[in-house]
Scaffold this motif. Structure first.
Motif, PDB file in Angstrom:
ATOM      1  N   LEU A  60     160.819 -28.212  52.110  1.00  0.00           N
ATOM      2  CA  LEU A  60     162.159 -28.171  51.519  1.00  0.00           C
ATOM      3  C   LEU A  60     162.726 -26.746  51.558  1.00  0.00           C
ATOM      4  O   LEU A  60     163.883 -26.548  51.966  1.00  0.00           O
ATOM      5  CB  LEU A  60     162.106 -28.700  50.078  1.00  0.00           C
ATOM      6  CG  LEU A  60     163.419 -28.705  49.310  1.00  0.00           C
ATOM      7  CD1 LEU A  60     164.487 -29.536  50.017  1.00  0.00           C
ATOM      8  CD2 LEU A  60     163.218 -29.235  47.885  1.00  0.00           C
ATOM      9  N   MET A  61     161.905 -25.757  51.196  1.00  0.00           N
ATOM     10  CA  MET A  61     162.385 -24.370  51.167  1.00  0.00           C
ATOM     11  C   MET A  61     162.788 -23.903  52.567  1.00  0.00           C
ATOM     12  O   MET A  61     163.804 -23.260  52.746  1.00  0.00           O
ATOM     13  CB  MET A  61     161.294 -23.430  50.611  1.00  0.00           C
ATOM     14  CG  MET A  61     160.838 -23.706  49.192  1.00  0.00           C
ATOM     15  SD  MET A  61     162.097 -23.518  47.934  1.00  0.00           S
ATOM     16  CE  MET A  61     162.686 -25.173  47.846  1.00  0.00           C
ATOM     17  N   ARG A  62     161.951 -24.252  53.567  1.00  0.00           N
ATOM     18  CA  ARG A  62     162.278 -23.832  54.941  1.00  0.00           C
ATOM     19  C   ARG A  62     163.551 -24.500  55.435  1.00  0.00           C
ATOM     20  O   ARG A  62     164.333 -23.899  56.172  1.00  0.00           O
ATOM     21  CB  ARG A  62     161.113 -24.135  55.893  1.00  0.00           C
ATOM     22  CG  ARG A  62     159.906 -23.218  55.689  1.00  0.00           C
ATOM     23  CD  ARG A  62     158.956 -23.293  56.887  1.00  0.00           C
ATOM     24  NE  ARG A  62     158.515 -24.648  57.169  1.00  0.00           N
ATOM     25  CZ  ARG A  62     157.321 -25.153  56.786  1.00  0.00           C
ATOM     26  NH1 ARG A  62     156.471 -24.406  56.108  1.00  0.00           N
ATOM     27  NH2 ARG A  62     157.005 -26.389  57.082  1.00  0.00           N
ATOM     28  N   THR A  63     163.764 -25.746  55.019  1.00  0.00           N
ATOM     29  CA  THR A  63     164.992 -26.439  55.420  1.00  0.00           C
ATOM     30  C   THR A  63     166.211 -25.752  54.797  1.00  0.00           C
ATOM     31  O   THR A  63     167.203 -25.493  55.477  1.00  0.00           O
ATOM     32  CB  THR A  63     164.939 -27.916  54.998  1.00  0.00           C
ATOM     33  OG1 THR A  63     163.749 -28.496  55.510  1.00  0.00           O
ATOM     34  CG2 THR A  63     166.140 -28.680  55.519  1.00  0.00           C
ATOM     35  N   LEU A  64     166.112 -25.443  53.504  1.00  0.00           N
ATOM     36  CA  LEU A  64     167.237 -24.785  52.825  1.00  0.00           C
ATOM     37  C   LEU A  64     167.490 -23.399  53.409  1.00  0.00           C
ATOM     38  O   LEU A  64     168.625 -22.932  53.458  1.00  0.00           O
ATOM     39  CB  LEU A  64     166.968 -24.671  51.324  1.00  0.00           C
ATOM     40  CG  LEU A  64     166.812 -25.996  50.571  1.00  0.00           C
ATOM     41  CD1 LEU A  64     166.459 -25.737  49.109  1.00  0.00           C
ATOM     42  CD2 LEU A  64     168.073 -26.850  50.678  1.00  0.00           C
ATOM     43  N   ALA A  65     166.409 -22.754  53.860  1.00  0.00           N
ATOM     44  CA  ALA A  65     166.537 -21.405  54.425  1.00  0.00           C
ATOM     45  C   ALA A  65     166.936 -21.432  55.905  1.00  0.00           C
ATOM     46  O   ALA A  65     166.887 -20.404  56.574  1.00  0.00           O
ATOM     47  CB  ALA A  65     165.228 -20.635  54.243  1.00  0.00           C
ATOM     48  N   THR A  66     167.293 -22.601  56.411  1.00  0.00           N
ATOM     49  CA  THR A  66     167.766 -22.812  57.795  1.00  0.00           C
ATOM     50  C   THR A  66     166.704 -22.502  58.856  1.00  0.00           C
ATOM     51  O   THR A  66     167.036 -22.193  59.989  1.00  0.00           O
ATOM     52  CB  THR A  66     169.038 -21.994  58.160  1.00  0.00           C
ATOM     53  OG1 THR A  66     168.680 -20.615  58.342  1.00  0.00           O
ATOM     54  CG2 THR A  66     170.109 -22.108  57.109  1.00  0.00           C
ATOM     55  N   LEU A  67     165.432 -22.596  58.480  1.00  0.00           N
ATOM     56  CA  LEU A  67     164.374 -22.289  59.442  1.00  0.00           C
ATOM     57  C   LEU A  67     163.811 -23.544  60.080  1.00  0.00           C
ATOM     58  O   LEU A  67     162.984 -23.474  60.983  1.00  0.00           O
ATOM     59  CB  LEU A  67     163.249 -21.525  58.738  1.00  0.00           C
ATOM     60  CG  LEU A  67     163.700 -20.190  58.165  1.00  0.00           C
ATOM     61  CD1 LEU A  67     162.596 -19.563  57.349  1.00  0.00           C
ATOM     62  CD2 LEU A  67     164.133 -19.259  59.297  1.00  0.00           C
ATOM     63  N   GLN A  68     164.236 -24.679  59.593  1.00  0.00           N
ATOM     64  CA  GLN A  68     163.689 -25.931  60.087  1.00  0.00           C
ATOM     65  C   GLN A  68     164.750 -27.009  59.900  1.00  0.00           C
ATOM     66  O   GLN A  68     165.509 -26.963  58.945  1.00  0.00           O
ATOM     67  CB  GLN A  68     162.433 -26.191  59.257  1.00  0.00           C
ATOM     68  CG  GLN A  68     161.918 -27.556  59.233  1.00  0.00           C
ATOM     69  CD  GLN A  68     160.575 -27.604  58.486  1.00  0.00           C
ATOM     70  OE1 GLN A  68     159.672 -26.807  58.684  1.00  0.00           O
ATOM     71  NE2 GLN A  68     160.462 -28.561  57.610  1.00  0.00           N
ATOM     72  N   ASP A  69     164.803 -27.962  60.827  1.00  0.00           N
ATOM     73  CA  ASP A  69     165.794 -29.032  60.707  1.00  0.00           C
ATOM     74  C   ASP A  69     165.235 -30.211  59.940  1.00  0.00           C
ATOM     75  O   ASP A  69     164.045 -30.488  59.996  1.00  0.00           O
ATOM     76  CB  ASP A  69     166.217 -29.499  62.106  1.00  0.00           C
ATOM     77  CG  ASP A  69     167.060 -28.452  62.812  1.00  0.00           C
ATOM     78  OD1 ASP A  69     167.846 -27.771  62.121  1.00  0.00           O
ATOM     79  OD2 ASP A  69     166.925 -28.304  64.037  1.00  0.00           O
ATOM     80  N   ALA A  70     166.123 -30.907  59.250  1.00  0.00           N
ATOM     81  CA  ALA A  70     165.742 -32.163  58.609  1.00  0.00           C
ATOM     82  C   ALA A  70     166.054 -33.297  59.578  1.00  0.00           C
ATOM     83  O   ALA A  70     166.803 -33.113  60.541  1.00  0.00           O
ATOM     84  CB  ALA A  70     166.519 -32.334  57.311  1.00  0.00           C
TER      85      ALA A  70
END
Ligand code: ADP
Ligand code: ADP
Length: 224
Positions: free
Chosen positions: A44-54
């Protein structure tokens, strides 16, 4: 400004369903995201930090569409990752100066003032000329906070920051976090109940990719 996370899903290539319809609304202040290892917190944190796509869902930060306007998010984001693992030979002051330049602070005098301010804030001013590589765990975490404060972020994400810190370092770190958490939306991801109890008023509990609880800290911790 609010962060609104709606029905976020993420399944990795290995079949692990790390986020299952995650929905949360998070306002200004310190928000605790509590859960055991493997709960999906870092995903979740990486997604919010734009480092990973959902895979699906949507996230809004004020009027920014977080999943689709990554550049805009990055301008207002401070991120302290779980494995802040690059410990360069550069001194603290050199590194912060460089990062401030990358963030667009072009004026040398302005940058110097900003870097000194940040180093004082995280209590590392006297160590400013030492290599970040030589810092202790607690010093590195405080340095990470200085890094993540460059650019005056509106959304600050701190992933498992107190793991491995001794109690003295942890307290110093808590004080620092509560100070910066007043000015922004700060999400603190942790598996340590004490972190949330000491610092946050709102929280969520995650397990196996699902949000099990979302609400006040006092009410939740009565249950534990
Ligand atoms: P995606 O489907 O999002 O591209 P992948 O399954 O391809 O994700 O994995 C992305 C990266 O994460 C790979 O480099 C992989 O080695 C690494 N990885 C795989 N399993 C795990 C795990 N359990 N925890 C952390 N990282 C992992
Ligand atoms: P937490 O931060 O709560 O420990 P994570 O988001 O790191 O949780 O992991 C959630 C689940 O997803 C775990 O089962 C983990 O092994 C898996 N996972 C995390 N990252 C990857 C990846 N890149 N590729 C494959 N699986 C991953």
């Amino acid at each position: 400004m609010q962060l609104e996370i709606n029905n976020l899903n993420k399944q990795y290539g290995n079949g692990v369903h790390a986020l299952k319809d995650v929905s949360l609304t998070i306002g200004k202040g310190m928000f605790g995201l509590l859960g055991p290892n493997g709960a999906g917190k870092s995903s979740l944190m990486r997604t919010l930090a734009t480092l990973q796509d959902a895979d699906s869902g949507n996230v809004r930060l004020g009027d920014i569409d977080v999943l689709n306007e990554k550049d805009k998010v990055r301008q207002v984001l401070g991120y302290l990752p779980q494995e802040f693992g690059v410990y360069p030979r550069s001194s603290a002051v050199e590194l912060l100066d460089h990062l401030a330049l990358l963030k667009g602070v072009k004026n040398t005098g302005e940058r110097k003032a900003l870097v000194n301010y940040l180093l004082q804030k995280v209590n590392l001013f006297e160590h400013r000329k030492k290599a970040v590589k030589s810092f202790s765990g607690g010093m590195r975490q405080r340095f990470g906070i200085a890094q993540c404060l460059i650019g005056n972020p509106k959304l600050i994400i701190v992933d498992e920051p107190t793991a491995g810190l001794d109690p003295g370092e942890r307290n110093r770190f808590y004080n620092l976090l509560s100070e910066i958490g007043e000015e922004a939306i700060l999400i603190l991801s942790t598996h340590i109940v004490q972190d949330v109890r000491e610092l946050c008023t709102q929280m969520a509990i995650m397990n196996k990719g699902e949000v099990l609880y979302h609400g006040g800290v006092d009410q939740a911790l009565e249950l534990i």
